[in-house]
Design a protein around this motif. Structure first.
Motif, PDB file in Angstrom:
ATOM      1  N   ALA A 208       0.820  -1.212   0.000  1.00  0.00           N
ATOM      2  CA  ALA A 208       0.000   0.000   0.000  1.00  0.00           C
ATOM      3  C   ALA A 208       0.852   1.261   0.000  1.00  0.00           C
ATOM      4  CB  ALA A 208      -0.925  -0.016   1.215  1.00  0.00           C
TER       5      ALA A 208
ATOM      6  N   THR B  32      -0.121   3.951  -3.041  1.00  0.00           N
ATOM      7  CA  THR B  32      -0.685   5.269  -2.766  1.00  0.00           C
ATOM      8  C   THR B  32       0.094   6.359  -3.513  1.00  0.00           C
ATOM      9  OG1 THR B  32      -1.329   4.437  -0.612  1.00  0.00           O
ATOM     10  CG2 THR B  32      -1.340   6.819  -0.883  1.00  0.00           C
TER      11      THR B  32
ATOM     12  N   THR C 229      -2.308  13.384  -3.615  1.00  0.00           N
ATOM     13  CA  THR C 229      -3.619  13.093  -3.009  1.00  0.00           C
ATOM     14  C   THR C 229      -3.570  13.114  -1.484  1.00  0.00           C
ATOM     15  OG1 THR C 229      -3.274  10.711  -2.733  1.00  0.00           O
ATOM     16  CG2 THR C 229      -3.995  11.446  -4.912  1.00  0.00           C
ATOM     17  N   PRO C 230      -4.747  13.253  -0.884  1.00  0.00           N
ATOM     18  CA  PRO C 230      -4.806  13.227   0.582  1.00  0.00           C
ATOM     19  C   PRO C 230      -4.390  11.876   1.158  1.00  0.00           C
ATOM     20  CG  PRO C 230      -7.010  13.465  -0.378  1.00  0.00           C
ATOM     21  CD  PRO C 230      -6.037  13.590  -1.493  1.00  0.00           C
ATOM     22  N   LEU C 231      -4.565  10.822   0.393  1.00  0.00           N
ATOM     23  CA  LEU C 231      -4.166   9.517   0.923  1.00  0.00           C
ATOM     24  C   LEU C 231      -2.658   9.450   1.112  1.00  0.00           C
ATOM     25  CD1 LEU C 231      -6.450   7.236  -1.257  1.00  0.00           C
ATOM     26  CD2 LEU C 231      -6.905   8.201   0.989  1.00  0.00           C
ATOM     27  N   GLN C 232      -1.957  10.189   0.274  1.00  0.00           N
ATOM     28  CA  GLN C 232      -0.504  10.268   0.448  1.00  0.00           C
ATOM     29  C   GLN C 232      -0.180  10.991   1.750  1.00  0.00           C
ATOM     30  OE1 GLN C 232       0.650  12.226  -3.164  1.00  0.00           O
ATOM     31  NE2 GLN C 232       0.172  10.447  -4.435  1.00  0.00           N
ATOM     32  N   ALA C 233      -0.947  12.064   2.005  1.00  0.00           N
ATOM     33  CA  ALA C 233      -0.732  12.804   3.249  1.00  0.00           C
ATOM     34  C   ALA C 233      -0.975  11.900   4.450  1.00  0.00           C
ATOM     35  CB  ALA C 233      -1.667  14.011   3.293  1.00  0.00           C
ATOM     36  N   LEU C 234      -2.068  11.127   4.396  1.00  0.00           N
ATOM     37  CA  LEU C 234      -2.385  10.240   5.521  1.00  0.00           C
ATOM     38  C   LEU C 234      -1.288   9.194   5.719  1.00  0.00           C
ATOM     39  CD1 LEU C 234      -6.221   9.694   4.933  1.00  0.00           C
ATOM     40  CD2 LEU C 234      -5.150  11.007   6.777  1.00  0.00           C
ATOM     41  N   THR C 235      -0.757   8.704   4.632  1.00  0.00           N
ATOM     42  CA  THR C 235       0.311   7.705   4.730  1.00  0.00           C
ATOM     43  C   THR C 235       1.538   8.291   5.418  1.00  0.00           C
ATOM     44  OG1 THR C 235      -0.460   6.613   2.742  1.00  0.00           O
ATOM     45  CG2 THR C 235       1.807   6.171   3.399  1.00  0.00           C
ATOM     46  N   LEU C 236       1.961   9.450   4.942  1.00  0.00           N
ATOM     47  CA  LEU C 236       3.176  10.033   5.514  1.00  0.00           C
ATOM     48  C   LEU C 236       2.971  10.473   6.957  1.00  0.00           C
ATOM     49  CD1 LEU C 236       4.428  12.078   2.461  1.00  0.00           C
ATOM     50  CD2 LEU C 236       5.558  10.108   3.490  1.00  0.00           C
ATOM     51  N   LEU C 237       1.755  10.902   7.259  1.00  0.00           N
ATOM     52  CA  LEU C 237       1.483  11.364   8.627  1.00  0.00           C
ATOM     53  C   LEU C 237       1.312  10.204   9.597  1.00  0.00           C
ATOM     54  CD1 LEU C 237      -1.117  14.213   7.946  1.00  0.00           C
ATOM     55  CD2 LEU C 237       1.083  14.530   9.114  1.00  0.00           C
ATOM     56  N   ASN C 238       0.616   9.160   9.157  1.00  0.00           N
ATOM     57  CA  ASN C 238       0.104   8.191  10.131  1.00  0.00           C
ATOM     58  C   ASN C 238       0.573   6.761   9.960  1.00  0.00           C
ATOM     59  OD1 ASN C 238      -1.335  10.395  11.025  1.00  0.00           O
ATOM     60  ND2 ASN C 238      -3.249   9.775  10.053  1.00  0.00           N
ATOM     61  N   ASP C 239       1.181   6.437   8.839  1.00  0.00           N
ATOM     62  CA  ASP C 239       1.588   5.052   8.611  1.00  0.00           C
ATOM     63  C   ASP C 239       2.676   4.657   9.609  1.00  0.00           C
ATOM     64  OD1 ASP C 239       2.411   2.585   7.681  1.00  0.00           O
ATOM     65  OD2 ASP C 239       2.494   3.193   5.575  1.00  0.00           O
TER      66      ASP C 239
ATOM     67  N   LEU D 228       6.197   6.288  10.924  1.00  0.00           N
ATOM     68  CA  LEU D 228       6.314   6.676  12.320  1.00  0.00           C
ATOM     69  C   LEU D 228       7.553   6.053  12.962  1.00  0.00           C
ATOM     70  CD1 LEU D 228       4.189   8.485  13.481  1.00  0.00           C
ATOM     71  CD2 LEU D 228       3.311   6.549  14.773  1.00  0.00           C
TER      72      LEU D 228
ATOM     73  N   ASN E  73       7.056  15.315   6.586  1.00  0.00           N
ATOM     74  CA  ASN E  73       5.835  15.575   5.822  1.00  0.00           C
ATOM     75  C   ASN E  73       5.908  16.835   4.971  1.00  0.00           C
ATOM     76  OD1 ASN E  73       3.248  13.772   6.238  1.00  0.00           O
ATOM     77  ND2 ASN E  73       4.488  13.639   8.100  1.00  0.00           N
TER      78      ASN E  73
END
Lengths: 257, 1139
Positions: free
Chosen positions: B1014, B1018, B1036-1046, B1050, B1131
């Motif tokens: 994934a 993404t 895309t926002p999904l990229q943001a979520l990945t970098l922030l929260n994956d 982390l 990020n």
């Protein structure tokens, strides 16, 4: 901090190398009327032969060997050459003004026969799970083509401010076709379906990691926005603004009611 | 089919460049191709009005186009008409020409309606290098670029600052950022680029980076695709690519080995591994598919991929029909397929040098061990002689039969030197082998040996390569007929191993015999009545399964013996030697001894475990039948040469008993159904011992049973058990005195045997039915250490006598085969008869020869794209007529010719580009430049774009100090949420790697096609389903979520935070440099410091928990704050962008 609509609409998504400056695919000269498309793909549902698609001929030759014309020169798995034909198990009747045929397994649906469109002209030679499912969702039995959903996303775009244009919801069972069923194939990859997953986190990584609360996330985004805006001021790259908007949209997607 | 090629590109170009005369290739062809060719192009079937506009002489027929005379040209009227019945393109095509376009076409006619060969099919000539901008030109690239800029009224940008430049270079070449080192390294970087590129670690890195791109093209994956999507072993191919790029294998060799390495003279294993390129196609393993149909789809993919990678053509359309726009006919498409498709698709088994050595060593050791064991075991020779004598009598002499003729439904059968039969070529789910024989001896039984072979999947004996286990076979039926057609009946067949031996004569195809893969077994088919000598007969073997399951190698033998034929579990060789009887030579006997030792003698059941009762152990008493109430004193005397290592006793009595060893009580029971089993550790003595029992019956059946098992130090087991040798008395002068326990009984009587163990009324006493203790077989132990070969998927040219015909498939459908198509290259490439490749190797040599006008352009365009984000021709894969003209045609051609001049070195090509001034430009886009050239096609500024998902991860790994330098080997599993796998059909597990493997470069990440990683998908990654020549770059926002929260990222933020914390570095400055290379500006430091302080404050107050953020119960707020700071910096747009 307010960032305006934060909308990443079709036009801006498409303003990339694929479409040149106009940012619109060539065929989009038609007005878009459809607001949304819901497509239920029910792998493993009861056979249409027992629901909508009566086969009187099958009933007629039930118990007899498969006519040679059907399997001549072919070899099918699990079908012995001397296998017998099985007819429909349930009686069919015509319903509504259209006279659409339903089996008696659909006593309620048949009452709204005239509100339904039933397409019986779709055929495929693929009788194995994966190729057949891929054929249904992408028009080809071989993985790697653009799926129906990504075509729609490509053609209609998305009105949503805080959701991806093409989402895939899944329940139960295994899908033989795998992620190729919502792949974007040769279309730009942002048109691939976003799977909503089971459980508390429908979108991958939509939940904050343990320990990071909404305030921390907001403060982080504020920091990123400040620095990214600085970058934009320096480099002038419009992608930086798109990134700022993407982060804001991500933050909105994280908001829980 | 990757064809989304808009026409407005043309108008953009027109704005930039001023042309005096109309250029057909640049301006007219794309227009005709997109608006006219669908009905008036190469495709005969789709052609309307018999009019063809793509060939000049056809277009001039009937005054459709009259060169120079617009007014006389029907074409002119048709495009300008107002009449819906006349206008072209017709309204129903939903296509139309703009006024500008119409005028252009008129002008073109006026200027003589000149046609030029499509530029891509004209061999690149080294164009003249313009002077270019003085003082700026570092190499000819800059000359072309600045010349073009000047024409468009632009000037190049300044050179990027050194931080950006170093970062750009590192990301492009090494795939990770420069970190935390003094800036003088920049000069090293430049040296690295300008000198010999000989720094080791960078070599590896650049090739891993290039390897990722090659993997995209090769549609490399570690699973088979489709529903089952089982793992496959083809990583040796991926490693080959990395090694080949690493040593800068010239591109022609690199290509030839991948397309046809197996056909090179004396092909090495490496060259064979390289052919894995076209084994990266998907494999459908669903039960019941037609394997040849999906083989065809793989062949289709191979043509498309070859077209994209080496010919710059989208050939896919011509699979189903003659190409609408490009000059590739339906037949020519299959001509290409024919070039590529004369192949077998085997597994190649790979032994490393160490393994070869280890194997030889072990074989030596085994030979030695066999000699040693025979010599040192005094009982061996007697045992062998005894066995040999008894087995010789039973042995059957077999004679191998060599078929006089063979037929099959499809596979090619050939007889090998050892009379075995080897099958190759295509296989189906229902294979039938028909073998003809005549024997000069009568036949009483047949024997079918199934044999292993390294050429077979899973080393055989079967040819199953999907769905079932590789190497499986399934023999459904065996039919024996004499030449006059009468069927010969079999008696019951038996086999050495496996199930269903007797089902091969049941006339049911779905049942049959199968035995283990990688093992040799045999099936004996006794004839109901002997077949007379010299009777020609045929054996038909039917293999029918829902997957391919015919035999790959086997041998048939017959016997005339009237002995009951038997399966020989120790192998056919032993049976053969035994059957020689007196005629066996000493060499034979020596071989037989070795077999006997390993397979019989060392496998003989060891003495049974104590719990197991010996067959000679009996119930004893003073008489059989119902007995009165009575007490008896039993005694057994035995000798011990040495004290036992261990001992165990089992006993019971109807009704009660107490046992003694040398006068010491060792247990008692008062219920026959409660036997005693207990170890005995003491009371033994060397010499004479006495086992005694005081037993009593309360009336009715009476009996005593006992067994003492003694194990000596050397493992020998001795049993003392109740039998005829026991003595008893019914009365003793003084039962309390110890004497009777330690000396012979006075006036003893012999016992009466009243039953065997297991007899009624006592039964087996509920004792465990212990198994014989299996002593490890030292030879087997050595054999188990034999190294197992790795394997990989390869191509193998079919033998000359069994070519695969390629049939044209109507509409590209497998089920509609038409005529056979000879191998060949599309006519447009302009090859004359004797230049035309007719084999895969010749084709491979042609695609990289200077006879292929497109090949070199495709390579340099790909390299350009990887460094500048866009190719010189944007489609990257497709140089066909609809492709836009190149942005910098002369530069493209110059690079192509230069590439060839410099020995087709990819490293030199990359070095050439990155050492240009063009590459060094600042990527800042001023508003006016952005307006004039939004996509940076003219290159008045440096490249700036987001990194790929793989590169982002590699870069973060490096910056956080976690990157592992380990290269090669099977795919690894970085962490990702298990829900990614949830929708997959098959194996849903993703056991995230631990240790170093968790942090390997992304090119080593396991690629599962139906549920690709994934973290890469993404970011526009690929699932390896199709050849991918160019990746998208979405935002895309999904990229943001990945970098922030994956969790994956982390973990790296934590690692970076911890490292900075440990070193006591200034967090803002240090983390910034790690991820962005450059030092922060004051304003940036301020903002970051504020953020850090803000988080620190909240952590200290406990509003957010340090232990959770740092995933460490002992984490301080300072550490957690640094983790948050690292996460934030990771990020930033700049952190994931090439500057």
């Amino acid at each position: 901090m307010e960032l305006g609509s934060g909308k990443i609409a079709l036009a801006s998504l498409l303003a990339n190398e694929t479409f040149g400056a106009t940012g619109k695919p060539d065929f989009m000269r038609f007005p878009v009327k459809a607001k949304r498309v819901i497509y239920l793909f029910m792998a493993g549902a009861p056979s249409q032969l027992e629901l909508f698609d009566d086969k009187p001929k099958l009933k007629e030759i039930e118990g007899k060997p498969i006519p040679p014309s059907v399997i001549k020169g072919q070899r099918y798995a699990f079908i012995q050459p001397d296998a017998a034909v099985l007819g429909p198990r349930f009686p069919f009747a015509k319903h509504g003004q259209s006279g659409a045929e339903f089996s008696d397994r659909l006593p309620y649906l048949s009452k709204v026969a005239d509100d339904l469109t039933i397409i019986k002209s779709m055929h495929t030679d693929h009788f194995n799970h994966a190729p057949a499912q891929l054929f249904m969702t992408t028009g080809s039995g071989i993985p790697g083509r653009a799926s129906m959903g990504s075509w729609l996303s490509y053609g209609i775009g998305s009105e949503a401010n805080d959701l991806p244009g093409f989402v895939v919801m899944r329940s139960g069972g295994n899908l033989s076709g795998g992620s190729a069923m919502w792949g974007s194939g040769f279309l730009p990859s942002e048109h691939q379906g976003v799977p909503f997953r089971e459980g508390a986190e429908p979108i991958l990584h939509v939940a904050n990691p343990k320990g990071i609360d909404r305030t921390a996330q907001r403060q982080t985004l504020d920091l990123l926005n400040k620095l990214n805006r600085g970058s934009h001021g320096k480099m002038g790259d419009p992608e930086i603004n798109a990134r700022i908007e993407a982060y804001e949209m991500a933050y909105r997607m994280q908001a829980r009611p | 089919m990757k064809r989304i090629t808009p026409i407005f590109v043309f108008s953009l170009i027109a704005n930039f460049q001023v042309f005096s005369a109309i250029d057909f290739n640049r301006e007219v062809r794309p227009l005709l191709a997109s608006k006219c060719y669908a009905c008036h192009g190469p495709d005969e079937e789709g052609r309307k009005a018999k009019l063809r506009l793509d060939v000049r002489k056809d277009a001039l027929k009937n005054d459709v186009i009259v060169p120079g005379e617009v007014e006389d040209s029907e074409f002119h009227y048709r495009i300008h008409s107002d009449d819906p019945d006349e206008i072209m393109p017709p309204p129903e095509s939903h296509s139309s020409l703009t006024q500008q376009e119409k005028e252009l076409l008129d002008r073109w006619i006026k200027e003589g309606a000149k046609y030029d060969k499509h530029w891509a099919f004209v061999k690149p000539a080294s164009p003249k290098v313009p002077a270019g901008k003085k003082g700026w030109v570092r190499n000819p690239i800059d000359a072309f670029i600045s010349d073009n800029l000047t024409k468009n009224g632009l000037t190049p940008s300044e050179e990027a600052d050194r931080y950006s430049l170093v970062r750009r270079l590192y990301l492009d070449l090494l795939a990770f950022p420069h970190r935390n080192k003094p800036m003088h390294l920049f000069s090293i970087t430049v040296r690295m680029l300008t000198k010999d590129w000989s720094i080791n670690y960078s070599d590896q890195s650049i090739t891993e980076r290039m390897g990722t791109r090659m993997a995209d093209l090769a549609r490399y994956a570690d699973s088979n695709g489709y529903e089952k999507d089982r793992p496959r072993n083809i990583w040796p191919y991926r490693d080959w690519v990395i090694r080949a790029l690493n040593k800068d294998m010239p591109y022609d060799q690199f290509t030839i080995e991948q397309l046809a390495g197996d056909m090179l003279p004396n092909a090495t294993n490496d060259q064979k591994i390289a052919t894995g390129f076209h084994r990266n196609t998907q494999l459908n393993e669903e039960g019941g598919i037609d394997p040849l149909e999906f083989r065809f789809y793989a062949a289709v993919d191979r043509v498309a991929t070859t077209g994209t990678v080496w010919m710059g053509l989208t050939t896919g359309c011509a699979q189903c029909h003659t190409h609408k726009y490009d000059p590739i006919t339906h037949d020519e498409y299959f001509g290409l397929m024919s070039l590529l498709d004369n192949v077998e698709e085997p597994d190649l088994f790979l032994y490393t040098d160490e393994q070869v050595k280890a194997k030889a060593d072990l074989e030596n050791q085994i030979a030695q061990k066999i000699t040693e064991l025979q010599k040192n075991d005094t009982e061996f020779e007697d045992a062998f002689a005894k066995w040999h004598k008894s087995e010789s009598i039973k042995a059957t002499p077999w004679k191998t039969l060599r078929p006089s003729a063979m037929k099959s439904n499809l596979p090619k059968l050939e007889v090998m030197d050892d009379d075995s039969i080897y099958s190759s070529g295509d296989v189906t789910k229902r294979d039938v082998f028909d073998l003809n024989f005549t024997s000069d001896q009568p036949i009483t039984a047949l024997r079918l040996e199934v044999l292993t072979d390294d050429r077979l999947p899973g080393q055989g004996p079967g040819r199953c390569y999907y769905e079932g286990r590789k190497g499986t076979f399934f023999l459904s039926e065996v039919d024996l007929k004499t030449s006059n057609g009468s069927k010969v009946q079999f008696a019951k067949p038996t086999a050495t191993s496996g199930n269903g031996a007797d089902k091969v004569i049941d006339d049911v195809g779905s049942s049959g015999w199968s035995s283990a893969i990688g093992q040799e077994n045999h099936l004996i088919l006794p004839l109901a009545d002997p077949l007379p000598a010299n009777t020609p007969f045929s054996i038909e073997l039917l293999f029918e399964r829902h997957f391919v399951a015919s035999l790959g190698r086997f041998r048939i033998s017959a016997t005339s013996s009237t002995n009951q034929p038997r399966v020989s579990k120790i192998g056919v060789e032993a049976e053969h030697i035994l059957s020689l009887k007196e005629t066996a030579k000493s060499r034979d006997l020596s071989a037989l001894r070795s077999i006997y030792l390993e397979k019989v003698y060392l496998e003989r059941p060891a003495p049974t475990q104590p719990a197991t009762v010996q067959t000679n152990t009996r119930w004893i008493w003073n008489a059989k039948g119902n007995r009165p109430q009575e007490t008896l004193y039993f005694s057994k005397q035995f000798e011990l040469k040495e004290l036992p290592q261990s001992a165990e006793i089992f006993f019971t009595c109807d009704d009660n008993v107490e046992f003694f060893l040398n006068g010491n009580s060792i247990g008692s029971t008062d219920l026959w159904s409660k036997p005693v089993t207990s170890p005995i550790k003491k009371h033994f003595r060397k010499g004479v011992n006495f086992l005694t029992a005081k037993a009593a019956n309360g009336g009715g059946p009476a009996g005593l049973i006992a067994q003492l098992s003694l194990k000596s130090k050397n493992g020998k087991v001795q049993h003392i058990f109740t039998d005829q040798s026991w003595k008893f008395v019914s009365q003793l002068p003084n039962p309390q005195a110890k004497e009777w326990h330690t000396q012979a009984l006075p006036n003893p009587k012999s016992v009466v045997l009243v039953g065997k163990y297991g007899d009624g009324p006592w039964g087996n006493l509920g004792l465990p039915q212990g198994k014989p203790a299996k002593k490890p077989n030292p030879i087997t132990q050595l054999r188990n250490r034999m190294p197992r070969p790795n394997h990989t998927l390869v191509m193998l040219e079919r033998p000359k006598d069994n070519p695969r015909p390629t049939l044209l498939r109507h509409r590209g459908e497998y089920t509609s085969p038409k005529h056979e198509v000879p191998a060949g290259i599309p006519e447009i490439f302009g090859l004359s008869g004797d230049q035309e490749p007719v084999s895969r190797l010749e084709f491979a040599r042609w695609v990289v020869s200077d006879k292929n006008p497109i090949g070199d352009r495709v390579v340099v365009n790909r390299a350009w794209r990887s460094l500048f984000g866009y190719g010189l021709i944007r489609t990257n894969g497709d140089f066909g007529t609809q492709a836009p003209a190149p942005d910098h045609p002369e530069l493209l051609d110059w690079l192509a010719t230069e590439f060839r001049k410099q020995g087709m070195s990819l490293k030199k090509l990359h070095r050439l580009i990155v050492t240009s001034s063009t590459y060094r430009q600042d990527s800042k886009a001023s508003p006016s430049l952005l307006e004039k050239d939004p996509q940076n096609r003219l290159l008045a500024r440096g490249p700036r774009f987001r990194l790929s998902g793989e590169l982002i991860r590699d870069h973060m790994l490096k910056a956080s100090g976690k990157l592992s330098g380990k290269m090669f080997g099977p795919g690894v599993y970085p962490p990702q949420p298990l829900t990614v796998l949830a929708h997959a059909f098959g194996n849903k597990s993703w056991n995230a790697s631990k240790g170093e493997d968790r942090y390997r470069r992304s090119v080593y990440t396991f690629i599962k096609r139906t549920a690709p990683f994934a973290g890469f998908m993404t970011f526009d990654g690929t699932s390896g389903e199709n050849c991918l020549a160019k990746r998208d770059r979405s935002n895309t926002p999904l990229q943001a979520l990945t970098l922030l929260n994956d969790e994956m990222y982390l973990e790296l933020a934590r690692a970076a935070g911890l490292e900075v914390h440990r070193r006591n570095d200034d967090p803002v400055h240090s983390l910034f440099r790690r991820f962005l290379t450059r030092p922060p500006k004051q304003s940036e430091t301020d903002v970051l410091q504020t953020y850090f302080d803000q988080q620190l404050q909240r952590l200290r107050k406990g509003e957010i928990k340090s232990s959770e953020i740092a995933a460490d119960p002992k984490a301080t707020p300072e550490l957690a704050g640094k983790v948050l700071l690292a996460r934030a910096i990771m990020n930033l747009d700049e952190a994931i962008t090439k500057p």
